[in-house]
Design a protein around this motif. Structure first.
Motif, PDB file in Angstrom:
ATOM      1  N   GLU A 160       0.839  -1.204   0.000  1.00  0.00           N
ATOM      2  CA  GLU A 160       0.000   0.000   0.000  1.00  0.00           C
ATOM      3  C   GLU A 160       0.873   1.253   0.000  1.00  0.00           C
ATOM      4  O   GLU A 160       0.612   2.212  -0.712  1.00  0.00           O
ATOM      5  CB  GLU A 160      -0.926  -0.019   1.224  1.00  0.00           C
ATOM      6  CG  GLU A 160      -1.935   1.102   1.291  1.00  0.00           C
ATOM      7  CD  GLU A 160      -2.952   1.127   0.167  1.00  0.00           C
ATOM      8  OE1 GLU A 160      -3.320   2.235  -0.250  1.00  0.00           O
ATOM      9  OE2 GLU A 160      -3.373   0.054  -0.315  1.00  0.00           O
TER      10      GLU A 160
ATOM     11  N   LYS B 260       2.481   2.085  -3.457  1.00  0.00           N
ATOM     12  CA  LYS B 260       1.620   2.383  -4.607  1.00  0.00           C
ATOM     13  C   LYS B 260       1.903   3.785  -5.136  1.00  0.00           C
ATOM     14  O   LYS B 260       2.097   4.720  -4.356  1.00  0.00           O
ATOM     15  CB  LYS B 260       0.137   2.271  -4.221  1.00  0.00           C
ATOM     16  CG  LYS B 260      -0.358   0.845  -4.167  1.00  0.00           C
ATOM     17  CD  LYS B 260      -1.802   0.790  -3.736  1.00  0.00           C
ATOM     18  CE  LYS B 260      -2.268  -0.653  -3.595  1.00  0.00           C
ATOM     19  NZ  LYS B 260      -3.608  -0.732  -3.027  1.00  0.00           N
TER      20      LYS B 260
ATOM     21  N   GLU C  37      -1.795   4.784  -9.308  1.00  0.00           N
ATOM     22  CA  GLU C  37      -2.519   3.589  -8.833  1.00  0.00           C
ATOM     23  C   GLU C  37      -3.581   3.979  -7.803  1.00  0.00           C
ATOM     24  O   GLU C  37      -4.707   3.487  -7.842  1.00  0.00           O
ATOM     25  CB  GLU C  37      -1.546   2.586  -8.203  1.00  0.00           C
ATOM     26  CG  GLU C  37      -0.682   1.852  -9.193  1.00  0.00           C
ATOM     27  CD  GLU C  37       0.346   0.970  -8.496  1.00  0.00           C
ATOM     28  OE1 GLU C  37       0.351  -0.248  -8.753  1.00  0.00           O
ATOM     29  OE2 GLU C  37       1.148   1.505  -7.709  1.00  0.00           O
TER      30      GLU C  37
END
Length: 199
Positions: free
Chosen positions: A65, A68, A72
């Motif tokens: 996460e 990213k 994205e």
């Protein structure tokens, strides 16, 4: 006549025994006690390994996460907003042509169309008043059907709101955390709509 001592079932071999060592005794013999100890150790080890796997998975998920890109995150936030719009507008008429928007129709349902496109007005890409359920024919092959979209939007929102959308040039600068929050908020709204319809 003496009372017969209570018998217990051995946790390992299932034979019945009378507790002679302590009230916490769970097995009938030293052999079964060793087997029980091994089984408990194995169970504890498996539990610790499972906890470690879960912790590793959570760390990996958090790292993915964190890594990213902004592109994205923007795409994920847009997907969450679009899903909410499709749920909100399901079974309503297409904003442009009036065709009923049915989720299970041939071709995979319908789109969340933008009145002011994401290309020309990226600052309005998440603004729900700028987005409406639109059949794929109008959105994809009809180039968005801007004039008909506007008529449909005026009927739903009123001319004043549509004019406000058309003149809105306020810049919005979305940081990575903003995009994550947008995704979270609209995913929650979509879940609530789905839950309400099922219940």
């Amino acid at each position: 006549m003496a009372k017969k001592p209570k018998e217990y079932k051995c946790k390992i071999c299932s034979n019945y025994y009378v507790k002679t060592v302590s009230s916490l005794q769970k097995v009938c013999s030293p052999k079964c006690a060793i087997a029980l100890s091994k089984a408990q150790s194995r169970k504890k080890r498996e539990m610790l390994e499972k906890q470690e796997r879960l912790a590793t998975n959570q760390r990996m998920k958090a790292l993915k996460e964190k890594l990213k890109s902004k592109g994205e995150l923007t795409s994920e936030a847009q997907s969450a907003v679009n899903k909410y719009i499709r749920l909100r507008d399901e079974n309503k008429p297409c904003i442009s042509c009036g065709r009923p928007l049915v989720k299970e129709q041939f071709g995979g349902g319908f789109d969340a169309g933008h009145f002011r496109s994401r290309g020309s007005a990226p600052h309005l890409r998440f603004y729900t008043l700028n987005i409406a359920g639109q059949c794929k024919k109008c959105n994809r092959w009809g180039g968005g059907m801007y004039d008909q979209f506007r008529i449909g939007l005026v009927e739903r929102l009123g001319a004043e709101k549509v004019e406000a959308i058309e003149s809105d040039q306020r810049p919005r600068h979305y940081r990575e955390d903003d995009l994550r929050r947008i995704k979270q908020i609209f995913a929650k709204k979509a879940r609530m709509l789905e839950k309400r319809r099922k219940g």
